[in-house]
Write a protein that holds these residues in place. Structure first.
Motif, PDB file in Angstrom:
ATOM      1  N   GLY A  55       0.808  -1.205   0.000  1.00 24.70           N
ATOM      2  CA  GLY A  55       0.000   0.000   0.000  1.00 24.70           C
ATOM      3  C   GLY A  55       0.846   1.261   0.000  1.00 24.70           C
ATOM      4  O   GLY A  55       0.551   2.236  -0.712  1.00 24.70           O
ATOM      5  N   VAL A  97       2.319   2.017  -3.637  1.00 24.83           N
ATOM      6  CA  VAL A  97       1.445   2.642  -4.638  1.00 24.83           C
ATOM      7  C   VAL A  97       1.084   4.064  -4.234  1.00 24.83           C
ATOM      8  O   VAL A  97       0.928   4.940  -5.091  1.00 24.83           O
ATOM      9  N   LEU A  98       0.986   4.306  -2.914  1.00 18.98           N
ATOM     10  CA  LEU A  98       0.726   5.679  -2.480  1.00 18.98           C
ATOM     11  C   LEU A  98       1.966   6.552  -2.676  1.00 18.98           C
ATOM     12  O   LEU A  98       1.868   7.704  -3.109  1.00 18.98           O
ATOM     13  N   ALA A 119      -6.070   1.494  -1.532  1.00 20.84           N
ATOM     14  CA  ALA A 119      -5.059   2.131  -2.376  1.00 20.84           C
ATOM     15  C   ALA A 119      -4.598   1.156  -3.458  1.00 20.84           C
ATOM     16  O   ALA A 119      -4.403   1.536  -4.621  1.00 20.84           O
ATOM     17  N   LEU A 120      -4.458  -0.111  -3.082  1.00 23.54           N
ATOM     18  CA  LEU A 120      -4.090  -1.138  -4.069  1.00 23.54           C
ATOM     19  C   LEU A 120      -5.206  -1.335  -5.091  1.00 23.54           C
ATOM     20  O   LEU A 120      -4.944  -1.507  -6.289  1.00 23.54           O
ATOM     21  N   GLY A 128      -7.388   0.946  -5.991  1.00 22.05           N
ATOM     22  CA  GLY A 128      -7.341   2.115  -6.864  1.00 22.05           C
ATOM     23  C   GLY A 128      -6.224   2.021  -7.888  1.00 22.05           C
ATOM     24  O   GLY A 128      -6.403   2.390  -9.052  1.00 22.05           O
ATOM     25  N   TRP A 129      -5.075   1.534  -7.458  1.00 23.72           N
ATOM     26  CA  TRP A 129      -3.956   1.343  -8.393  1.00 23.72           C
ATOM     27  C   TRP A 129      -4.343   0.385  -9.517  1.00 23.72           C
ATOM     28  O   TRP A 129      -4.049   0.624 -10.699  1.00 23.72           O
ATOM     29  N   ARG A 157      -5.306   7.317 -15.381  1.00 23.46           N
ATOM     30  CA  ARG A 157      -5.358   8.258 -14.265  1.00 23.46           C
ATOM     31  C   ARG A 157      -6.240   9.467 -14.536  1.00 23.46           C
ATOM     32  O   ARG A 157      -6.345  10.361 -13.696  1.00 23.46           O
ATOM     33  N   SER A 215     -14.765   3.061  -6.113  1.00 25.40           N
ATOM     34  CA  SER A 215     -14.232   2.724  -4.790  1.00 25.40           C
ATOM     35  C   SER A 215     -15.307   2.858  -3.721  1.00 25.40           C
ATOM     36  O   SER A 215     -15.440   1.997  -2.835  1.00 25.40           O
ATOM     37  N   GLN A 235      -3.518  10.555  -9.097  1.00 24.91           N
ATOM     38  CA  GLN A 235      -3.278   9.123  -9.191  1.00 24.91           C
ATOM     39  C   GLN A 235      -4.426   8.331  -8.553  1.00 24.91           C
ATOM     40  O   GLN A 235      -4.896   8.672  -7.448  1.00 24.91           O
ATOM     41  N   ALA A 281      -4.570   5.556  -6.954  1.00 23.87           N
ATOM     42  CA  ALA A 281      -4.328   5.027  -5.608  1.00 23.87           C
ATOM     43  C   ALA A 281      -4.662   6.062  -4.546  1.00 23.87           C
ATOM     44  O   ALA A 281      -5.264   5.739  -3.508  1.00 23.87           O
TER      45      ALA A 281
END
Length: 457
Positions: free
Chosen positions: A48, A51-52, A103-104, A106-107, A115, A125, A161, A163
């Motif tokens: 996490g 990616v953040l 966050a993962l 979202g990635w 993006r 989400s 982004q 994430a």
């Protein structure tokens, strides 16, 4: 120390017992649980955080992974160390976990949509979080929070982004939900590291691979050292309805055709028509494609067209001790045209003093989802199985299963409800199988059940 919220003093008529023929096993040690927490904390924190961190130019993925692991791993270990048995972890830690996990997600969404779809990522989400909340109102809350946060972030940076977008939506949603539902928990921790023999309302069989599939019962027989039979003649999902007798159920009142169906299920052919509520169908469609179909479990038809592909129903059995008695009964349903699994359930029953109950277990990797239902008479000759009762045992349980150590950790889903109504109309056997969240029905499976010609007397 192993603990549990309640434990039935029940006799088991299904015949199963975890670890049959095996010596007693030791429970997971405290140091082992802390090691698990540390490994999980490092893995989730680093993933996490990476990616953040990658979403922030001045940080980067490498530094983000280090920071994430340094922050989250100790939090996971400390909350594991200090958490009372059979109690959830503190809210702040659960929110932190959700933010890192989403966050993962979202990635991953960014890999699909790119993006430049901030609002789409935020709404997606939010809806996913709402669906995981197991309440219809939470789906709406997720949609509203996702849309509001998405529009705000898009205004600040149209190319933010994904994430970061998913993490922000998660943080806002979890904080709002924590206030709105502070006295209304979704789950109760029923047991932690408890032997399967102490929890007869849970079916203690897990999947030991990523795919359950139509051969699950054969694989279970191999693991348990039992004798497997595929769809033997005249077998039923229950040995006898008489074993369910109790204050709410008199087996003698049940229509003979219904009794025959439960005690000789292999004599019958089923067809199914699903009726989905519009608010649940899109979420289930995503779940089916991403989870259920690859898993080979719970891939219920989404529409009438899919249901018209036809269904094959078989009862697979296992004899564990060589006495010619059935110890495990699995009901397997597959699509007639492809043989791909729809449903793989293990059917058991048990008694608690004067009442009988039915438990149906659905194996998933290293875990099990169990529905324990109360039998009732309905109408003059009809039959009902339901979780909608104030009694302790009926309900839906998600269990982490460690068969090697004979240890179950069990959560009860407090707002999931199920009812199976079996009746005879104009000489034909039918079933209405409905599911609800917080009292709102989201799916009804309409079954037509036909006695096979070969079974006619």
């Amino acid at each position: 120390m192993a603990t549990e919220r309640f434990c039935p003093r029940a006799s088991d008529s299904s015949g199963y017992s975890a670890g049959v023929g095996a010596p007693p096993r030791h429970k997971r040690s405290r140091s082992g649980r802390l090691l698990d927490a540390a490994v999980w904390g490092v893995a989730l924190g680093a993933a996490g955080g990476a990616v953040l961190g990658a979403a922030v130019d001045s940080v980067g993925a490498a530094l983000g992974a280090v920071v994430g692991a340094v922050i989250y791993a100790p939090a996971e270990v400390l909350t594991t160390l200090n958490r009372p048995a059979a109690q959830p972890k503190p809210l702040w830690q659960r929110i932190l976990s959700s933010v890192l996990l989403m966050a993962l997600v979202g990635w991953l969404l960014g890999l699909v949509y790119g993006r430049d779809h901030t609002v789409v990522t935020a709404v997606g989400s939010g809806v996913l979080l709402g669906l995981l909340g197991l309440r219809p109102v939470k789906v709406a809350l997720g949609l509203v929070v996702g849309a509001a946060v998405g529009v705000l972030l898009h205004t600040l940076d149209a190319n933010m982004q994904p994430a970061l977008v998913a993490a922000a939506v998660t943080l806002v949603y979890r904080l709002v939900a924590a206030v709105a539902y502070r006295n209304r928990p979704l789950v109760a921790v029923m047991a932690e590291e408890v032997p399967a023999s102490a929890l007869r309302y849970v079916v203690p069989f897990e999947a030991r691979s990523r795919h359950v599939g139509a051969d699950y019962v054969a694989q279970l027989a191999h693991v348990r050292g039992g004798t497997f039979r595929r769809n033997p003649p005249d077998v039923g999902i229950l040995a006898s309805l008489d074993s369910l007798e109790g204050p709410s159920f008199d087996a003698a009142r049940v229509h003979p055709l219904i009794r025959e169906f439960y005690e000789h299920t292999s004599r019958f052919r089923l067809s199914i028509t699903p009726e989905w509520r519009p608010w649940m169908k899109p979420g289930y469609e995503l779940f089916k494609r991403v989870v259920a179909q690859p898993l080979g479990q719970a891939a219920i038809p989404s529409n009438v067209e899919e249901a018209q592909r036809g269904m094959v129903s078989t009862i697979d059995t296992v004899d564990l001790d060589g006495d010619e008695e059935i110890d495990i009964r699995g009901w397997i349903r597959t699509f007639a045209d492809s043989g791909k699994p729809i449903y793989v359930g293990i059917y058991t029953s048990f008694r608690d003093d004067e009442r009988g109950y039915v438990s149906v277990g659905f194996a998933i990797p290293s875990a099990n989802f169990t529905a324990t239902l109360l039998p009732r008479n309905a109408g003059r000759h009809d039959f009902e199985l339901t979780s909608q009762t104030a009694l302790d045992f009926p309900g839906h349980y998600l269990s982490s299963v460690d068969s090697d150590r004979d240890a179950l950790t069990v959560l009860k889903l407090l707002y999931f409800e199920e009812r199976i109504f079996v009746y005879v109309a104009d000489g034909e056997l039918k079933t209405e199988h409905s599911f609800a969240l917080a009292g709102r029905r989201f799916l009804t499976l309409h079954y037509e059940i036909e006695r096979l010609a070969a079974a006619m007397i």
